[in-house]
Design an enzyme around this catalytic site. Structure first.
Site, mmCIF file in Angstrom:
data_model
loop_
_atom_site.group_PDB
_atom_site.id
_atom_site.type_symbol
_atom_site.label_atom_id
_atom_site.label_comp_id
_atom_site.label_asym_id
_atom_site.label_seq_id
_atom_site.Cartn_x
_atom_site.Cartn_y
_atom_site.Cartn_z
ATOM 1 N N LEU A 64 0.842 -1.193 0.000
ATOM 2 C CA LEU A 64 0.000 0.000 0.000
ATOM 3 C C LEU A 64 0.883 1.253 0.000
ATOM 4 O O LEU A 64 0.913 2.008 0.974
ATOM 5 C CB LEU A 64 -0.929 -0.023 1.221
ATOM 6 N N PRO A 65 1.633 1.473 -1.097
ATOM 7 C CA PRO A 65 2.444 2.693 -1.137
ATOM 8 C C PRO A 65 1.532 3.927 -1.116
ATOM 9 O O PRO A 65 0.470 3.923 -1.749
ATOM 10 C CB PRO A 65 3.213 2.574 -2.456
ATOM 11 N N HIS A 66 1.948 4.923 -0.365
ATOM 12 C CA HIS A 66 1.119 6.112 -0.223
ATOM 13 C C HIS A 66 1.995 7.321 0.066
ATOM 14 O O HIS A 66 3.108 7.182 0.573
ATOM 15 C CB HIS A 66 0.086 5.928 0.890
ATOM 16 N N ALA A 67 1.459 8.491 -0.278
ATOM 17 C CA ALA A 67 2.174 9.736 -0.021
ATOM 18 C C ALA A 67 1.177 10.877 -0.010
ATOM 19 O O ALA A 67 0.121 10.808 -0.638
ATOM 20 C CB ALA A 67 3.235 9.982 -1.093
#
Length: 154
Positions: A64-67
């Site tokens: 769950l890559p997030h930014a």
């Protein structure tokens, strides 16, 4: 904000050919940049900065890559099923083949953590993961992720 507010069939890729973690982040950054009208490098750097804090791999083959991004942006979510699993530095050491990207405006933090939490809840059931891996159409992915888990609050 619900998953269905951010994810439709047009945000689903079922056969991403990226062969490592960096390539996955680059591919998702490129698509996020296209959708947001932002520089790809800006999005990639934000994702890599988050990964330097610790892998966003959740385990069981899911990441769950997030930014959070500066400036005026709309929240977006992208789903990618990888052609072949890749090392994402997961704690359980399982390679990742299901990736959900979340990009959110820094200036509007409300909804960010609840969206990540809802996404994690949708992904915790083994039968959901099996069905995501077997999905034949993007609409199936959206339907699976949109279902509330049995123990989620109304």
């Amino acid at each position: 904000m619900r998953i269905t507010d951010l994810l439709s069939a047009t945000e689903v890729t079922l056969d991403l050919g990226a062969t490592n973690k960096v390539a996955v982040l680059q591919a998702l950054s490129a698509e996020g940049a296209r959708r947001l009208g932002r520089p790809e490098g800006e999005i990639l750097e934000a994702l890599q900065a988050r990964e330097r804090l610790g892998s966003t791999a959740l385990g069981r083959g899911v990441a769950l890559p997030h930014a959070r991004l500066e400036g005026e942006v709309s929240p977006i979510m992208l789903f990618a099923r990888l052609r072949r699993p890749v090392d994402f530095e997961a704690r359980d050491e399982e390679p990742v083949d299901l990736v959900i990207l979340v990009l959110w405006p820094e200036a509007s933090p409300e909804g960010f953590l609840p969206t990540l939490s809802e996404t994690c809840r949708a992904l915790r059931e083994p039968h959901v993961l099996r069905r995501l891996r077997a999905a034949q159409a993007p609409e199936e992915v959206v339907a699976l992720l949109a279902r509330p888990s049995p123990d989620s609050a109304p």
